[in-house]
Design a protein around this motif. Structure first.
Motif, PDB file in Angstrom:
ATOM      1  N   ARG A 185      34.950 104.700  53.482  1.00  0.00           N
ATOM      2  CA  ARG A 185      34.943 103.569  52.555  1.00  0.00           C
ATOM      3  C   ARG A 185      35.991 103.774  51.467  1.00  0.00           C
ATOM      4  O   ARG A 185      36.167 104.879  50.955  1.00  0.00           O
ATOM      5  N   GLY A 187      36.719 101.778  48.047  1.00  0.00           N
ATOM      6  CA  GLY A 187      36.293 100.676  47.202  1.00  0.00           C
ATOM      7  C   GLY A 187      35.102  99.967  47.820  1.00  0.00           C
ATOM      8  O   GLY A 187      34.371 100.507  48.656  1.00  0.00           O
ATOM      9  N   THR A 188      34.926  98.719  47.439  1.00  0.00           N
ATOM     10  CA  THR A 188      33.749  97.968  47.869  1.00  0.00           C
ATOM     11  C   THR A 188      33.892  97.389  49.267  1.00  0.00           C
ATOM     12  O   THR A 188      32.966  97.445  50.076  1.00  0.00           O
ATOM     13  N   ASP A 189      35.078  96.848  49.582  1.00  0.00           N
ATOM     14  CA  ASP A 189      35.240  96.078  50.809  1.00  0.00           C
ATOM     15  C   ASP A 189      36.183  96.690  51.825  1.00  0.00           C
ATOM     16  O   ASP A 189      36.274  96.194  52.951  1.00  0.00           O
ATOM     17  N   ASP A 190      36.927  97.716  51.467  1.00  0.00           N
ATOM     18  CA  ASP A 190      37.967  98.238  52.334  1.00  0.00           C
ATOM     19  C   ASP A 190      37.597  99.586  52.944  1.00  0.00           C
ATOM     20  O   ASP A 190      36.656 100.248  52.523  1.00  0.00           O
ATOM     21  N   TRP A 191      38.404  99.966  53.932  1.00  0.00           N
ATOM     22  CA  TRP A 191      38.254 101.231  54.622  1.00  0.00           C
ATOM     23  C   TRP A 191      39.617 101.929  54.652  1.00  0.00           C
ATOM     24  O   TRP A 191      40.639 101.282  54.802  1.00  0.00           O
TER      25      TRP A 191
END
Length: 288
Positions: A185, A187-191
């Motif tokens: 992971r 951040g919140t939304d990315d990989w």
């Protein structure tokens, strides 16, 4: 219904658009038809504003004669399309690990290099997909020195590829266990892809239409050049395929996109079926 004209855009004459399109074609092999006029006009207007050019003639003079070529690169970055995701057209990756690599390995000693080249690599999904498929699907990967190269004409996407951070859409075809092995992971939304894979791919800027860029790529065993030649005209396609032929080692393989037909471009290659796909092989020395 025709598109509304943005009154803020400069007005380009048909002659100016034709002059620019011919210049861009000569430098990249990419041909813009009249259907792309609005797209081209918007990008030209953006760069004219950024460079404070008073007219198309002023801007075009800068574009043609700037020694560094920086402005041409800015336009290339704006005018090229980069649409990709992990494991796109993965039947070719499966053919790579189940048929192509085993065939190449039979003809060489352990410990020798096997070189693969992805272009255009865009933001890196294709070369990283190749690396993951080899690690997961070829049990002899540790016996050889695997070299993976990723190249693109767009410097912005190359920077993103080296960074290795992706949103959910890019990963939508990956199984949960693949994500766990190769991503973390961010951040919140990315990989973010793991450091080992980021280090396994060498990224570089390459314009397929420029011999100075491609001459350092010789002896490639496998080249993935998918969904690029659809943007070329017939002459540019033939030249590009001949360049890729020269970059391959004897017996090497070229993988094209599913809508790109080699029969219309060149007779240099031998068609080979591997599973669900057909790839194109450069003859060995004995067949020359």
């Amino acid at each position: 219904m025709s598109a509304l004209v943005d009154p803020r855009l400069p007005v380009f004459t048909p002659e100016e658009l034709a002059t620019f399109s011919e210049f861009f074609y000569r430098h990249t092999g990419i041909l813009f038809t009249s259907r792309k006029d609005y797209f081209v006009e918007r990008r030209l207007a953006e760069r004219m504003e950024a460079t404070r050019s008073a007219s198309f003639a002023d801007y075009f003079t800068r574009l043609r004669f700037q020694p560094s070529g920086e402005e041409l690169q800015n336009l290339v970055n704006l005018l090229t399309v980069n649409e990709t995701y992990f494991y796109r057209e993965d039947y070719q990756f499966k053919a790579l690990v189940s048929g192509i690599l085993p065939e190449l390995a039979r003809a060489r000693p352990r410990g020798t290099p096997i070189s693969l080249w992805s272009l255009p690599c865009s933001t890196g999904e294709e070369p990283y997909s190749i690396a993951m498929q080899i690690l997961d699907g070829w049990d002899r990967a540790d016996e050889f020195e695997i070299e993976i190269h990723g190249s693109d004409i767009d410097t912005r996407v190359l920077a993103e590829a080296r960074r290795g951070v992706y949103g959910e859409r890019a990963l939508h075809r990956l199984a949960p266990d693949v994500r766990r092995r190769y991503f973390a992971r961010h951040g919140t939304d990315d990989w973010r892809i793991c450091e080992e894979l980021r280090q396994s791919v060498e990224f570089s800027i390459v314009n397929l239409a420029n011999p100075l860029d491609t001459r350092r790529f010789r002896g490639m065993d496998v080249i993935f050049c998918r969904n690029l030649l659809i943007y070329f005209d017939d002459l540019s396609r033939r030249k590009a395929v001949e360049t890729l032929y020269d970059c391959l080692a004897p017996g090497g393989f070229l993988c094209l996109g599913h809508s790109e037909s080699m029969s219309r471009m060149s007779s240099l290659f031998t068609a080979r079926a591997f599973g669900e796909t057909v790839v194109h092989q450069k003859p060995t020395q004995a067949e020359y």
